[in-house]
Design an enzyme around this catalytic site. Sequence first.
Site, PDB file in Angstrom:
ATOM      1  N   LYS A   3       4.255  29.460  37.399  1.00 60.64           N
ATOM      2  CA  LYS A   3       2.932  29.674  37.541  1.00 60.64           C
ATOM      3  C   LYS A   3       2.522  30.803  36.491  1.00 60.64           C
ATOM      4  O   LYS A   3       3.325  31.954  36.523  1.00 60.64           O
ATOM      5  CB  LYS A   3       2.396  30.277  39.017  1.00 60.64           C
ATOM      6  CG  LYS A   3       0.838  30.819  38.999  1.00 60.64           C
ATOM      7  CD  LYS A   3       0.590  31.233  40.079  1.00 60.64           C
ATOM      8  CE  LYS A   3      -1.175  31.246  40.453  1.00 60.64           C
ATOM      9  NZ  LYS A   3      -1.440  32.216  39.139  1.00 60.64           N
ATOM     10  N   ASP A  49       0.571  33.657  34.373  1.00 60.31           N
ATOM     11  CA  ASP A  49      -0.535  34.726  34.755  1.00 60.31           C
ATOM     12  C   ASP A  49      -1.341  35.195  33.292  1.00 60.31           C
ATOM     13  O   ASP A  49      -0.791  35.929  32.627  1.00 60.31           O
ATOM     14  CB  ASP A  49       0.223  35.965  35.192  1.00 60.31           C
ATOM     15  CG  ASP A  49      -0.937  36.968  35.836  1.00 60.31           C
ATOM     16  OD1 ASP A  49      -1.999  36.506  36.221  1.00 60.31           O
ATOM     17  OD2 ASP A  49      -0.539  38.051  36.183  1.00 60.31           O
ATOM     18  N   GLU A  83       5.230  35.313  39.107  1.00 59.89           N
ATOM     19  CA  GLU A  83       4.066  35.430  40.115  1.00 59.89           C
ATOM     20  C   GLU A  83       4.382  34.446  41.303  1.00 59.89           C
ATOM     21  O   GLU A  83       3.711  34.539  42.286  1.00 59.89           O
ATOM     22  CB  GLU A  83       2.862  35.258  39.183  1.00 59.89           C
ATOM     23  CG  GLU A  83       1.621  35.397  40.110  1.00 59.89           C
ATOM     24  CD  GLU A  83       0.311  34.997  39.525  1.00 59.89           C
ATOM     25  OE1 GLU A  83      -1.019  35.404  40.084  1.00 59.89           O
ATOM     26  OE2 GLU A  83       0.454  34.775  38.239  1.00 59.89           O
TER      27      GLU A  83
END
Length: 349
Positions: free
Chosen positions: A66, A68, A208
Amino acid sequence: MTKPPRKPSQPLLGKAEAPIRSRPRRRRDPAQPNLTLDPMPARIDPCLALLKPRPPRGPQWAFEVKWDGYRLAVHIEPSGVRILTRGGHDWTDRFPAIAAEARRLPVATAILDGEAVVFDAHGRSDFGRLQQSLGGRGGKRVSREAVLMAFDLLYFDGRDLTGTELGARRHLLEGLVPAGGEEAIRLSEEIEADGDVLLRIACEHGLEGIIAKDRNSTYRSGRGGEWLKIKCIQSDGFAIVGYEKSTASFGGIGRLLLAARKGNEFVYVGGVGTGFNERSAAELREQMDKLIISKPTVDTGRKRNAVFVRPELVAEIQYGGWTHDAKLRHASYKGLRDAADNPAVYQIE
């Protein structure tokens, strides 16, 4: 005795001397001379990931890191390159390195879906660094260090791929943006691992979280569940409804007062007093002081030295969970989301 077939009066396909031509499916757009099939859409609303507490199980799920940053769509057209934010704003000039790399890709027309990120010294995407490179919320700076982590291909050489399953889209994307590159456009690679194991490793490395995608799904705008996000640390957008003044803190901000949505209304979810530096606090204070109102938008309880503002700014807040009375635990400020990114305020069920 059977009769011989009757001789036709003229050839089945028309006059013998006339050239054979198929009828075009649709009129060609002169602005897109290379496209003979599907017109390129001006914009596609992005597919969004649905938050889940645990990774899904099953062979149809593919996993990625993921990232960011800011969601972007990169449109490569005969007339040039356009870079659009999640909210549809044209930020081509804000990401010159990504735009230049898009022009070098070996394709006539394409739409790449990805996330613009800036990496820290450990190779992790850092939202705060990305914001600083762009000059903060509402800033007009150019980010030359931003990299697009491309994870989907929505249009490719005259073909609309949104109705094609993810596995085929990824196959074409990997041919266009090969793995292991160090350019301004890089492939967000699929990771062959069990979801629970990958999430644990991601958390141990300070990432994250991870994204899970259904390999068999088509590309559908909105949060339909084809893509899932599983986070190591909770991080969401909350509306700023005010701040408590302090002479001992950066920018004179003791604590930000935050709100989430519940239905169509805002509800107070506590405050955050960490995560600022001198620069981010000064920029934040400047933004908030333009939005001061006399009465609070939500009931924040009794607050000393509080200044209330219209809930137009969305702060990205990292937090450790919720208290029994629905307030954020261990909250830390990460930055302001830009309006061009179409930021969402956390929705309480």
